[in-house]
Design a protein around this motif. Structure first.
Motif, PDB file in Angstrom:
ATOM      1  N   GLN A  94       0.776  -1.726  -6.967  1.00 14.44           N
ATOM      2  CA  GLN A  94      -0.660  -1.542  -7.188  1.00 14.44           C
ATOM      3  C   GLN A  94      -1.301  -2.845  -7.662  1.00 14.44           C
ATOM      4  O   GLN A  94      -2.364  -3.243  -7.190  1.00 14.44           O
ATOM      5  CB  GLN A  94      -0.891  -0.435  -8.230  1.00 14.44           C
ATOM      6  CG  GLN A  94      -0.465   0.936  -7.734  1.00 14.44           C
ATOM      7  CD  GLN A  94      -0.476   2.001  -8.829  1.00 14.44           C
ATOM      8  OE1 GLN A  94      -0.469   1.682 -10.020  1.00 14.44           O
ATOM      9  NE2 GLN A  94      -0.471   3.267  -8.429  1.00 14.44           N
ATOM     10  N   TRP A 130      -7.327  -0.520  -7.494  1.00 10.50           N
ATOM     11  CA  TRP A 130      -5.865  -0.598  -7.610  1.00 10.50           C
ATOM     12  C   TRP A 130      -5.436  -1.220  -8.934  1.00 10.50           C
ATOM     13  O   TRP A 130      -4.469  -0.788  -9.552  1.00 10.50           O
ATOM     14  CB  TRP A 130      -5.270  -1.390  -6.437  1.00 10.50           C
ATOM     15  CG  TRP A 130      -5.220  -0.578  -5.169  1.00 10.50           C
ATOM     16  CD1 TRP A 130      -5.911  -0.823  -4.021  1.00 10.50           C
ATOM     17  CD2 TRP A 130      -4.445   0.613  -4.926  1.00 10.50           C
ATOM     18  NE1 TRP A 130      -5.626   0.146  -3.084  1.00 10.50           N
ATOM     19  CE2 TRP A 130      -4.727   1.026  -3.602  1.00 10.50           C
ATOM     20  CE3 TRP A 130      -3.551   1.368  -5.696  1.00 10.50           C
ATOM     21  CZ2 TRP A 130      -4.148   2.164  -3.033  1.00 10.50           C
ATOM     22  CZ3 TRP A 130      -2.972   2.502  -5.127  1.00 10.50           C
ATOM     23  CH2 TRP A 130      -3.269   2.890  -3.814  1.00 10.50           C
ATOM     24  N   ARG A 187       0.834  -1.203   0.000  1.00 12.07           N
ATOM     25  CA  ARG A 187       0.000   0.000   0.000  1.00 12.07           C
ATOM     26  C   ARG A 187       0.869   1.254   0.000  1.00 12.07           C
ATOM     27  O   ARG A 187       0.610   2.208  -0.721  1.00 12.07           O
ATOM     28  CB  ARG A 187      -0.952  -0.008   1.193  1.00 12.07           C
ATOM     29  CG  ARG A 187      -2.136   0.926   1.019  1.00 12.07           C
ATOM     30  CD  ARG A 187      -3.156   0.798   2.136  1.00 12.07           C
ATOM     31  NE  ARG A 187      -3.771  -0.513   2.185  1.00 12.07           N
ATOM     32  CZ  ARG A 187      -3.620  -1.377   3.191  1.00 12.07           C
ATOM     33  NH1 ARG A 187      -2.862  -1.067   4.229  1.00 12.07           N
ATOM     34  NH2 ARG A 187      -4.216  -2.549   3.147  1.00 12.07           N
ATOM     35  N   LEU A 216      -1.204  -5.459  -4.748  1.00 14.39           N
ATOM     36  CA  LEU A 216      -2.153  -5.055  -3.706  1.00 14.39           C
ATOM     37  C   LEU A 216      -3.585  -5.337  -4.165  1.00 14.39           C
ATOM     38  O   LEU A 216      -4.394  -5.870  -3.409  1.00 14.39           O
ATOM     39  CB  LEU A 216      -1.969  -3.568  -3.377  1.00 14.39           C
ATOM     40  CG  LEU A 216      -2.889  -2.982  -2.301  1.00 14.39           C
ATOM     41  CD1 LEU A 216      -2.716  -3.714  -0.969  1.00 14.39           C
ATOM     42  CD2 LEU A 216      -2.629  -1.483  -2.118  1.00 14.39           C
ATOM     43  N   GLU A 264       0.620   3.747  -3.106  1.00 15.53           N
ATOM     44  CA  GLU A 264       0.186   5.139  -2.959  1.00 15.53           C
ATOM     45  C   GLU A 264       1.196   6.107  -3.561  1.00 15.53           C
ATOM     46  O   GLU A 264       0.859   7.221  -3.942  1.00 15.53           O
ATOM     47  CB  GLU A 264      -0.077   5.455  -1.479  1.00 15.53           C
ATOM     48  CG  GLU A 264      -1.470   4.971  -1.072  1.00 15.53           C
ATOM     49  CD  GLU A 264      -1.672   4.871   0.434  1.00 15.53           C
ATOM     50  OE1 GLU A 264      -0.736   5.191   1.190  1.00 15.53           O
ATOM     51  OE2 GLU A 264      -2.785   4.464   0.829  1.00 15.53           O
ATOM     52  N   LYS A 270     -11.901  -2.233  -3.773  1.00 14.38           N
ATOM     53  CA  LYS A 270     -10.514  -1.750  -3.678  1.00 14.38           C
ATOM     54  C   LYS A 270      -9.627  -2.485  -4.679  1.00 14.38           C
ATOM     55  O   LYS A 270      -8.724  -1.894  -5.272  1.00 14.38           O
ATOM     56  CB  LYS A 270      -9.981  -1.958  -2.262  1.00 14.38           C
ATOM     57  CG  LYS A 270     -10.489  -0.916  -1.285  1.00 14.38           C
ATOM     58  CD  LYS A 270      -9.842  -1.068   0.068  1.00 14.38           C
ATOM     59  CE  LYS A 270     -10.443  -0.037   1.036  1.00 14.38           C
ATOM     60  NZ  LYS A 270     -10.277  -0.440   2.439  1.00 14.38           N
TER      61      LYS A 270
END
Lengths: 212, 274
Positions: free
Chosen positions: B95, B118, B84, B98, B88, B114
């Motif tokens: 990404q 991502w 994460r 995740l 970010e 989510k």
């Protein structure tokens, strides 16, 4: 495995042998000694591959995956693990699932077992398991004071050809774990959902260098 | 004098900016060498401080080590935490991983919204695996509402990048009119593209198409070539198709097809086929 469970297995084995004298002669039994040799050769080959530092870690693990691929009976394992859903699955779903499942297992095991520098590998014992198989216990020693990893390998021999049917790591069976996980996935998302989830699992990226 | 001043300011710059960066780079490389040797503890010791300071690549790799249980106990939550941080900061592979972890992780941490968000970020950065994953998720409705148009959009992107399974899927989508208007010709083209990369199922499809002249000019010899190649890879359907087509051809055509199959080499394939 606890002595008590061994006792139960031994009792069951005796009972089976005694109660079915006719089939006994036909049963292909796996010699624990040969199963032990099979695993010890496999372990040596895997260690030699991993300690050859000429290629990248990823390349070395790919070679270990190939070794394991030849040694596992993925047809049987994959079918068992899918459980009742195997019957519902179409031929196309089955082939896709089998491909992804073996990739998933090979990836997981070559990562968990392999990679460490300075590993050691030895067979601790080998005993008959059930009617046809042998259970070989191995110890993988890790450098830096980490506790050694105990693995149990269920091996079945057929005309001198040995295949692994299950792996138990620290007492947990791969077959049993995957079977219950997959059953839950199939219930929620169907066979296609399971296949997609497996595909996502094996599409993860591994460690990255600064130049890629 | 001016030269000296310049030199001094350059030295100051290097000391304040350049040097720490170069230092971090050297630490990262030390970690990478240790990792390659299988000395995961040493790799963790190099990468953890870097990751703590916000180095995305180190954070990403730390996530991989937790996910794969290298030098640490396997821990998906820790893996997601490090991914994460890197994600970010715009790190594409973080990404992607995740996003996948939100689907494949323990039930508690599952969050399909989510995951998609991502994966879309990674796909928009051009990661083919993310594009294909999204395409398949929209196709099967795994964690998202089924959406054939979105599925087509992402699979088309991945196919254009040469991703073999995406090419094969696109062949089927054009054939069936899934998310796009039915188009036999485009369908044959994409089956052919995947066949050239060595994909057995696509070789079977294009073999049948060539035999019938369906969406592509009829050519029975080439048809037989593709069916032989697919059958050689163990595809049962292709072996049946090969045998029934071979019966209708002359010995010369069969010989020629066999020669073509022998001399055939796959195009350079995309490294991964998932």
């Amino acid at each position: 495995m606890t002595p008590r469970r061994w006792l139960i297995i031994a009792v069951i084995a005796c009972f089976t042998v005694a109660s079915s004298p006719q089939t006994w002669a036909e049963e292909v039994k796996t010699s624990p000694e040969e199963a032990s040799n099979f695993l010890s050769t496999l372990g040596k080959e895997a260690l030699a591959t991993l300690s050859d530092q000429s290629g990248s870690l990823e390349e070395r693990e790919a070679r270990v995956r190939e070794l394991l691929n030849k040694s596992f009976d993925f047809d049987k394992i994959g079918r068992f693990v899918l459980g009742r859903a195997w019957k519902q699955a179409t031929t196309e779903q089955r082939t896709e699932y089998q491909k992804l499942f073996s990739e998933f297992v090979l990836r997981t095991y070559s990562q968990r077992l392999g990679g460490y520098s300075g590993q050691s590998f030895k067979v601790i014992k080998s005993v008959p398991l059930g009617k046809k198989d042998a259970l070989v216990t191995t110890e993988i020693g890790r450098p830096g004071g980490a506790p050694p990893l105990l693995c149990g390998w269920r091996v079945r021999g057929n005309n001198g050809n040995y295949k692994i049917l299950d792996v138990t790591v620290e007492g947990i069976s791969m077959l049993a774990t995957q079977r219950s996980e997959f059953a839950a996935l199939v219930q929620r998302n169907g066979v296609d959902g399971l296949i997609e989830t497996l595909r996502l699992q094996v599409s993860k990226f591994s460690a990255q260098s600064s130049s890629s | 004098m001016i030269k000296t001043l310049r030199f001094l300011s350059l030295a100051t710059c290097l000391a304040t900016v350049g040097f720490p960066a170069a230092h971090a780079f050297a630490e990262f490389e030390d970690g990478w060498r240790a990792y390659q040797k299988g000395d995961f503890t040493a790799a963790l010791n190099e990468w953890r401080p870097l990751a703590d300071k916000g180095n995305s690549l180190a954070a990403y790799n730390l996530g991989v080590m937790y996910d794969e249980g290298r030098g640490v106990a396997q821990d998906t939550e820790q893996a997601m935490l490090w991914w994460r941080k890197a994600a970010e900061n715009g790190h594409a592979r973080a990404q992607h991983n995740l996003g996948l972890a939100y689907i494949t992780g323990k039930e508690m941490s599952q969050d399909y919204a989510k995951a998609v968000s991502w994966l879309e970020k990674a796909a928009n950065q051009g990661l083919i695996r993310s594009q294909y994953s999204l395409g398949k998720m929209y196709a099967s409705g795994l964690g998202v509402a089924k959406d054939e148009k979105k599925s087509f959009y992402w699979i088309h992107k991945a196919a254009q990048e040469g991703f073999v399974k995406a090419q094969y899927n696109l062949g089927k989508m054009y054939r069936d009119g899934t998310g796009v208007d039915e188009d036999r010709r485009a369908s044959a083209e994409w089956f052919l593209a995947a066949a050239r990369q060595g994909y057995d199922k696509a070789q079977n499809h294009i073999g049948v198409r060539l035999a019938k002249g369906d969406g592509i000019e009829k050519d029975e010899t080439r048809a037989l070539k593709w069916l032989i190649l697919a059958a050689n890879q163990g595809l049962a359907r292709a072996a049946e198709n090969r045998d029934s087509l071979a019966k209708t051809l002359s010995p010369e055509q069969r010989k020629e097809a066999e020669r073509l199959a022998r001399e055939w080499k796959p195009e350079k394939t995309s490294a991964r086929t998932y």
